[in-house]
Structures are given as C-alpha cells and as structure tokens.
Design a protein around this motif. Structure first.
Motif, PDB file in Angstrom:
ATOM      1  N   ALA A 124       0.740 -16.653  -9.859  1.00 51.21           N
ATOM      2  CA  ALA A 124       0.252 -16.860 -10.733  1.00 51.21           C
ATOM      3  C   ALA A 124      -0.845 -15.463 -10.868  1.00 51.21           C
ATOM      4  O   ALA A 124      -0.726 -14.691 -12.035  1.00 51.21           O
ATOM      5  CB  ALA A 124       0.003 -18.018 -11.655  1.00 51.21           C
ATOM      6  N   ASN A 125      -1.785 -16.004  -9.272  1.00 52.06           N
ATOM      7  CA  ASN A 125      -3.169 -14.389 -10.179  1.00 52.06           C
ATOM      8  C   ASN A 125      -2.680 -12.973  -9.822  1.00 52.06           C
ATOM      9  O   ASN A 125      -2.803 -12.742  -8.787  1.00 52.06           O
ATOM     10  CB  ASN A 125      -4.456 -15.176  -9.569  1.00 52.06           C
ATOM     11  CG  ASN A 125      -5.685 -13.578  -9.936  1.00 52.06           C
ATOM     12  OD1 ASN A 125      -5.249 -13.133 -10.237  1.00 52.06           O
ATOM     13  ND2 ASN A 125      -6.654 -14.613  -9.335  1.00 52.06           N
ATOM     14  N   PRO A 126      -2.162 -11.960 -10.876  1.00 44.52           N
ATOM     15  CA  PRO A 126      -1.689 -10.986 -10.564  1.00 44.52           C
ATOM     16  C   PRO A 126      -3.100  -9.595  -9.639  1.00 44.52           C
ATOM     17  O   PRO A 126      -2.944  -9.073  -8.716  1.00 44.52           O
ATOM     18  CB  PRO A 126      -2.388  -9.831 -12.119  1.00 44.52           C
ATOM     19  CG  PRO A 126      -2.966 -11.211 -13.236  1.00 44.52           C
ATOM     20  CD  PRO A 126      -2.469 -12.503 -12.367  1.00 44.52           C
ATOM     21  N   ARG A 127      -4.305 -10.544 -10.030  1.00 43.72           N
ATOM     22  CA  ARG A 127      -5.279  -9.277  -8.955  1.00 43.72           C
ATOM     23  C   ARG A 127      -4.974  -9.745  -7.437  1.00 43.72           C
ATOM     24  O   ARG A 127      -5.472  -8.741  -6.407  1.00 43.72           O
ATOM     25  CB  ARG A 127      -6.671 -10.074  -9.329  1.00 43.72           C
ATOM     26  CG  ARG A 127      -7.291  -9.243 -11.377  1.00 43.72           C
ATOM     27  CD  ARG A 127      -8.780  -9.546 -11.402  1.00 43.72           C
ATOM     28  NE  ARG A 127      -9.345  -9.021 -10.157  1.00 43.72           N
ATOM     29  CZ  ARG A 127     -10.843  -9.089 -10.246  1.00 43.72           C
ATOM     30  NH1 ARG A 127     -11.653 -10.197 -11.232  1.00 43.72           N
ATOM     31  NH2 ARG A 127     -11.915  -8.475  -9.617  1.00 43.72           N
ATOM     32  N   LEU A 128      -4.863 -11.648  -7.750  1.00 45.95           N
ATOM     33  CA  LEU A 128      -4.652 -11.896  -6.083  1.00 45.95           C
ATOM     34  C   LEU A 128      -3.214 -10.935  -5.921  1.00 45.95           C
ATOM     35  O   LEU A 128      -3.346 -10.515  -4.428  1.00 45.95           O
ATOM     36  CB  LEU A 128      -4.593 -13.074  -6.177  1.00 45.95           C
ATOM     37  CG  LEU A 128      -4.549 -13.580  -4.394  1.00 45.95           C
ATOM     38  CD1 LEU A 128      -5.573 -13.073  -3.973  1.00 45.95           C
ATOM     39  CD2 LEU A 128      -4.427 -14.877  -4.643  1.00 45.95           C
ATOM     40  N   ARG A 129      -2.399 -11.248  -6.164  1.00 44.68           N
ATOM     41  CA  ARG A 129      -1.005 -10.488  -5.869  1.00 44.68           C
ATOM     42  C   ARG A 129      -0.966  -8.934  -5.935  1.00 44.68           C
ATOM     43  O   ARG A 129       0.024  -8.245  -4.393  1.00 44.68           O
ATOM     44  CB  ARG A 129       0.254 -10.614  -7.399  1.00 44.68           C
ATOM     45  CG  ARG A 129       1.316 -10.120  -6.465  1.00 44.68           C
ATOM     46  CD  ARG A 129       2.584  -9.936  -7.503  1.00 44.68           C
ATOM     47  NE  ARG A 129       2.741 -11.644  -8.074  1.00 44.68           N
ATOM     48  CZ  ARG A 129       2.577 -11.690 -10.039  1.00 44.68           C
ATOM     49  NH1 ARG A 129       2.062 -10.526 -10.459  1.00 44.68           N
ATOM     50  NH2 ARG A 129       2.559 -12.856 -10.221  1.00 44.68           N
ATOM     51  N   LYS A 130      -1.868  -8.083  -6.111  1.00 42.21           N
ATOM     52  CA  LYS A 130      -2.103  -6.765  -6.132  1.00 42.21           C
ATOM     53  C   LYS A 130      -2.510  -6.537  -5.168  1.00 42.21           C
ATOM     54  O   LYS A 130      -2.236  -5.931  -3.961  1.00 42.21           O
ATOM     55  CB  LYS A 130      -2.639  -6.248  -7.232  1.00 42.21           C
ATOM     56  CG  LYS A 130      -3.298  -4.875  -7.272  1.00 42.21           C
ATOM     57  CD  LYS A 130      -1.643  -4.053  -6.924  1.00 42.21           C
ATOM     58  CE  LYS A 130      -2.113  -2.720  -7.022  1.00 42.21           C
ATOM     59  NZ  LYS A 130      -1.148  -1.862  -7.010  1.00 42.21           N
ATOM     60  N   SER A 131      -3.804  -7.344  -4.845  1.00 42.27           N
ATOM     61  CA  SER A 131      -4.865  -7.453  -3.213  1.00 42.27           C
ATOM     62  C   SER A 131      -4.021  -7.836  -2.065  1.00 42.27           C
ATOM     63  O   SER A 131      -4.016  -6.730  -0.581  1.00 42.27           O
ATOM     64  CB  SER A 131      -5.756  -8.451  -3.615  1.00 42.27           C
ATOM     65  OG  SER A 131      -7.052  -7.382  -4.052  1.00 42.27           O
ATOM     66  N   VAL A 132      -2.672  -8.329  -2.246  1.00 44.82           N
ATOM     67  CA  VAL A 132      -2.141  -9.207  -1.195  1.00 44.82           C
ATOM     68  C   VAL A 132      -1.283  -7.764  -0.731  1.00 44.82           C
ATOM     69  O   VAL A 132      -1.375  -7.053   0.327  1.00 44.82           O
ATOM     70  CB  VAL A 132      -1.009 -10.546  -1.371  1.00 44.82           C
ATOM     71  CG1 VAL A 132       0.036 -10.723  -0.357  1.00 44.82           C
ATOM     72  CG2 VAL A 132      -1.914 -11.349  -1.635  1.00 44.82           C
ATOM     73  N   GLU A 133      -0.296  -7.273  -2.161  1.00 50.97           N
ATOM     74  CA  GLU A 133       0.280  -5.928  -1.937  1.00 50.97           C
ATOM     75  C   GLU A 133      -0.533  -5.478  -1.104  1.00 50.97           C
ATOM     76  O   GLU A 133      -0.072  -3.959  -0.338  1.00 50.97           O
ATOM     77  CB  GLU A 133       0.926  -5.224  -3.309  1.00 50.97           C
ATOM     78  CG  GLU A 133       2.166  -6.491  -3.419  1.00 50.97           C
ATOM     79  CD  GLU A 133       1.580  -6.428  -5.202  1.00 50.97           C
ATOM     80  OE1 GLU A 133       1.415  -4.288  -5.385  1.00 50.97           O
ATOM     81  OE2 GLU A 133       3.047  -6.685  -5.754  1.00 50.97           O
ATOM     82  N   ASN A 134      -1.852  -4.571  -1.541  1.00 51.62           N
ATOM     83  CA  ASN A 134      -2.602  -4.068  -1.003  1.00 51.62           C
ATOM     84  C   ASN A 134      -2.742  -4.220   0.461  1.00 51.62           C
ATOM     85  O   ASN A 134      -2.687  -2.969   1.562  1.00 51.62           O
ATOM     86  CB  ASN A 134      -4.124  -3.836  -1.655  1.00 51.62           C
ATOM     87  CG  ASN A 134      -3.789  -2.899  -3.090  1.00 51.62           C
ATOM     88  OD1 ASN A 134      -2.467  -2.061  -3.120  1.00 51.62           O
ATOM     89  ND2 ASN A 134      -4.945  -3.350  -3.787  1.00 51.62           N
ATOM     90  N   GLU A 135      -3.495  -5.386   0.710  1.00 49.95           N
ATOM     91  CA  GLU A 135      -3.453  -5.668   2.433  1.00 49.95           C
ATOM     92  C   GLU A 135      -2.060  -5.785   2.992  1.00 49.95           C
ATOM     93  O   GLU A 135      -2.203  -4.797   4.324  1.00 49.95           O
ATOM     94  CB  GLU A 135      -4.002  -6.664   2.285  1.00 49.95           C
ATOM     95  CG  GLU A 135      -4.567  -7.150   3.816  1.00 49.95           C
ATOM     96  CD  GLU A 135      -6.158  -6.816   3.581  1.00 49.95           C
ATOM     97  OE1 GLU A 135      -6.191  -6.626   5.345  1.00 49.95           O
ATOM     98  OE2 GLU A 135      -6.137  -6.070   3.686  1.00 49.95           O
TER      99      GLU A 135
END
Length: 72
Positions: A2-13
């Motif tokens: 649900a958290n878009p910032r976390l989603r983006k961080s996971v994609e980057n990682e």
C-alpha cells in the motif's frame, strides 16, 4: 503493498540487486556463463526470489527499507 514510497524502494532495491549479481557474474565468469546467468536472472519475478538469490532474507531487506524511509 500500500505504501508507494516503500513500493518504489523495493523496485529500486530489486534493480540494484540484479545489477550487483550481474556485475559479480561478469567479473568471475566467461561470457557464456554470464549469458546463462543473465537468462536465469531474467526469470526471477519476485523480490523474494531476487533476495534469496543474493543470500538475503527478503523480510529483513524490507524492514531495512522501511527504516530508511522512516529516517528520511
């Protein structure tokens, strides 16, 4: 997720880990082996699979990403 910032961080990682794995492969192997690794890494679809391939527990990596987000 649900958290878009976390989603983006996971994609980057996810991208960072794949890049790191490919870089390690290019340093240690012949070109044919590198191509095999490239093909294999292309089959990894989930963050869990990528973390396991890198010898990490995906839950711990996500916790670290959450902490980084909280500290920003």
């Amino acid at each position: 997720m649900a958290n878009p910032r976390l989603r983006k961080s996971v994609e980057n990682e996810f991208k960072r880990i794949i890049g790191s794995l490919l870089y390690q492969s290019s340093e240690d192997m012949c070109f044919e082996d590198y191509l095999l690794d490239l093909e294999y890494y292309g089959t990894l679809k989930t963050f869990k699979q990528v973390c396991e391939c890198n010898g990490q527990d995906y839950r711990e990596v996500i916790q670290e990403l959450k902490q980084e987000i909280a500290n920003v």
